[in-house]
Design an enzyme around this catalytic site. Structure first.
Site, short mmCIF file in Angstrom:
data_model
loop_
_atom_site.label_atom_id
_atom_site.label_comp_id
_atom_site.label_asym_id
_atom_site.label_seq_id
_atom_site.Cartn_x
_atom_site.Cartn_y
_atom_site.Cartn_z
N ARG A 275 -2.82 -0.50 -9.65
CA ARG A 275 -1.74 -1.40 -10.08
C ARG A 275 -2.28 -2.81 -10.22
O ARG A 275 -3.36 -3.12 -9.69
CB ARG A 275 -0.65 -1.42 -8.99
N ASP B 298 7.03 4.16 -10.80
CA ASP B 298 7.98 3.76 -9.78
C ASP B 298 9.42 3.76 -10.28
O ASP B 298 9.97 2.73 -10.66
CB ASP B 298 7.61 2.39 -9.20
N ARG C 122 3.53 13.64 -7.57
CA ARG C 122 3.46 12.77 -8.74
C ARG C 122 2.08 12.85 -9.37
O ARG C 122 1.07 12.84 -8.67
CB ARG C 122 3.77 11.33 -8.31
N ASP D 29 3.26 -4.75 -8.07
CA ASP D 29 2.77 -3.51 -7.46
C ASP D 29 3.32 -2.29 -8.19
O ASP D 29 2.88 -1.17 -7.95
CB ASP D 29 3.11 -3.44 -5.97
N ASN D 30 4.30 -2.50 -9.07
CA ASN D 30 4.84 -1.40 -9.86
C ASN D 30 4.40 -1.50 -11.32
O ASN D 30 5.01 -0.89 -12.19
CB ASN D 30 6.37 -1.39 -9.76
N GLY E 3 0.85 -1.19 0.00
CA GLY E 3 0.00 0.00 0.00
C GLY E 3 0.88 1.23 0.00
O GLY E 3 2.10 1.12 0.06
N ARG F 17 4.34 5.61 1.89
CA ARG F 17 4.98 6.93 2.00
C ARG F 17 4.39 7.86 0.97
O ARG F 17 5.06 8.75 0.44
CB ARG F 17 6.47 6.81 1.78
P1 AMP Z 1 8.72 0.23 -3.81
O1 AMP Z 1 9.91 -0.65 -3.66
O2 AMP Z 1 9.09 1.68 -3.92
O3 AMP Z 1 7.81 -0.21 -4.91
O4 AMP Z 1 7.91 0.12 -2.45
C1 AMP Z 1 7.42 -1.10 -1.98
C2 AMP Z 1 6.54 -0.87 -0.76
O5 AMP Z 1 7.30 -0.33 0.33
C3 AMP Z 1 5.39 0.10 -0.99
O6 AMP Z 1 4.27 -0.37 -0.28
C4 AMP Z 1 5.91 1.39 -0.38
O7 AMP Z 1 4.88 2.23 0.03
C5 AMP Z 1 6.71 0.88 0.80
N1 AMP Z 1 7.78 1.82 1.19
C6 AMP Z 1 8.92 2.07 0.52
N2 AMP Z 1 9.65 3.01 1.16
C7 AMP Z 1 8.97 3.35 2.28
C8 AMP Z 1 9.20 4.25 3.36
N3 AMP Z 1 10.28 5.02 3.43
N4 AMP Z 1 8.26 4.32 4.33
C9 AMP Z 1 7.15 3.56 4.27
N5 AMP Z 1 6.88 2.72 3.28
C10 AMP Z 1 7.77 2.59 2.29
MG MG Z 2 6.23 0.71 -5.71
#
Ligand code: AMP
Ligand code: MG
Length: 477
Positions: A181, A256, A174, A246-247, A88, A91
């Site tokens: 997704r 992403d 953004r 998810d991306n 979800g 951030r």
């Molecule tokens: P991503 O690798 O950017 O696709 O992120 C994967 C998941 O990790 C998603 O659910 C993001 O919201 C969560 N996420 C990544 N970085 C953070 C962060 N600094 N704080 C909280 N959630 C994060």
């Molecule tokens: Mg992501």
């Protein structure tokens, strides 16, 4: 100059289990790094109002503008092949939606805006590096004519974020056609919540694919767009780096920008991401990974594809199998254009394949080699001239059969093969300067990348010197 955002929100009308409603967490001392004025105007927003203190406060998440419906979206996803049933916006906060100048509904989302119920162990924040990286890369992608989320603004927070070291924090605004997704569907599929899948499917049909009549039509439409998108990545040497479900965005935009990269020297097995040890998301594997992701999407839609499960599986499988042809056709059209061909002949894939093999063996720069083909000294692009001497006559004979004539063929190549791409070493350089408070190199790089088919400044086209080369990129979250 009062800030007015003409919100017209729809996601918040979906059932409460689709999101968590909450406002962004304010930051200490917001200050504007960059505002994308043309994009703002396209969205019907006043750039001056956004750049004024009231606007910056909204872009930092310190105030919630009138009409916003801030929420964090829930989703799941396969990350490197392993299923996470609960992800979800950890951030990010969706502020709401606006209708752009073409009447298209676009999401306004703050990224790095503080913790949400989906933050797990994360702090909900972003440091300036990934925010500026996403700004540069997504806007460069747009300028290349490739569907992508956009960057409306970057704001520094005046706070530090700890990522090993204490680093300056930032928030990105953004813009996306939507943030639904494959993983959004998977979240409900994992819970056998067919009613939610139905609502979500109807939502994305209404919003993105009104021509689709049912779930099967939606599947076809999404596969179509992904096939074209991945072919477009391949044609500019883009490696997404984290093609997790998810991306993978349902509307077919690149989303992403984590450890992604534009290749310098060409090799089909090229990987930049530090977390991709197995090369799962290597350049040349992207089409097959897209198929894998789309198969997950198809699986989610099965309950909507009629009472006969076997028939539904058969229909879905056929749809997923069509990806190979759709992608192959799009790829071949794009690569034909890269060598100046507007017509089609059976031997074209072989002609292009011979070129790519030689480029891989000779470690040729992907961007500059294609660009050189339309220039005066194409042979110089190849360290071993023997290759060009054997390939060029076949290419020239093919160009002659194409019949368009060299001026037209050259023009086709020059509008297909970019002169400048966001090279990793340049991106790293501007981030280092920004961390020291100097945003001028960041602005200059964005300016150059806004017209990627013109060679305004040859320095930006140069591949990295050996000591400048970036071998690994990081998620940096
Ligand atoms: P991503 O690798 O950017 O696709 O992120 C994967 C998941 O990790 C998603 O659910 C993001 O919201 C969560 N996420 C990544 N970085 C953070 C962060 N600094 N704080 C909280 N959630 C994060
Ligand atoms: Mg992501």
């Amino acid at each position: 100059m009062t800030l007015h955002i003409p919100f017209d929100n729809s996601y918040g009308r979906l059932p409460a289990r689709f999101y968590a409603r909450l406002a962004p967490t304010p930051v200490a001392d917001p200050s504007l790094i960059a505002l994308n004025a043309p994009l703002a105007r396209d969205l019907g927003l006043d750039p001056d109002a956004l750049a004024a203190p009231e606007g910056v406060a909204a872009l930092a998440g310190n105030t919630v503008p009138d009409g916003a419906d801030p929420l964090a979206q829930v989703y799941a996803g396969h990350q490197f092949g392993g299923f996470s049933p609960q992800l979800g916006d950890g951030r990010a906060i969706l502020l709401g939606e606006v209708l752009d100048s073409n009447g298209l509904r676009r999401d306004l989302q703050l990224k790095g805006s503080g913790p949400t119920p989906y933050s797990r162990m994360g702090d909900g924040r972003a440091w300036m590096g990934p925010v500026l990286r996403e700004y540069i890369l997504s806007e460069a992608m747009h300028a290349l004519g490739i569907p992508t989320t956009r960057a409306l603004a970057a704001v520094s927070t005046g706070e530090t974020v700890v990522r090993g070291a204490a680093l300056p924090g930032a928030v990105l605004t953004r813009i996306a056609a939507s943030h639904v997704r494959v993983g959004t569907f998977q979240y409900f599929a994992a819970r056998n919540d067919t009613e939610a899948i139905e609502k979500l499917a109807q939502y994305v049909i209404d919003r993105h694919y009104p021509e689709a009549r049912d779930a099967a039509g939606l599947l076809d439409a999404v596969i179509n767009r992904q096939a074209r998108l991945v072919a477009q990545w391949m044609a500019v040497g883009f490696i997404h780096g984290v093609m997790n479900t998810d991306n993978t965005q349902i509307a077919g935009e690149t989303i992403d920008y984590g450890p992604c990269a534009f290749m310098d020297a060409y090799h089909p097995n090229r990987v930049y991401s530090s977390i991709d040890q197995q090369g799962r998301y290597a350049y040349g594997r992207q089409p097959e990974i897209a198929v894998w992701n789309l198969a997950q999407f198809a699986t989610c839609l099965l309950p909507l594809m009629g009472p006969d499960r076997e028939a539904a599986i058969e229909r879905a499988t056929e749809a997923v199998h069509r990806f190979a042809d759709l992608h192959g056709d799009a790829w071949l059209t794009l690569f034909r254009a890269k060598i100046g061909l507007a017509s089609a002949e059976d031997g074209d894939a072989d002609l292009i394949g011979r070129l790519l093999s030689a480029m891989a063996i000779q470690k040729c720069d992907f961007t500059n080699t294609f660009r050189a083909l339309s220039g005066e000294a194409a042979a110089d692009a190849f360290p071993e001239r023997d290759f060009f001497e054997s390939w060029a006559p076949d290419w020239q004979a093919r160009l002659a059969r194409d019949g368009a004539g060299w001026p037209e063929q050259r023009a086709l190549m020059e509008r297909t093969n970019p002169a400048v791409i966001p090279r990793n070493h340049r991106v790293e350089q501007v981030i280092s300067a920004a961390v020291e408070g100097d945003y001028a190199p960041f602005s200059k790089l964005n300016e150059v990348l806004a017209t990627p088919f013109d060679l305004a400044d040859p320095a930006y086209a140069a591949p990295p010197a050996p000591e400048e080369e970036v071998r690994q990129t990081f998620c940096g979250t």
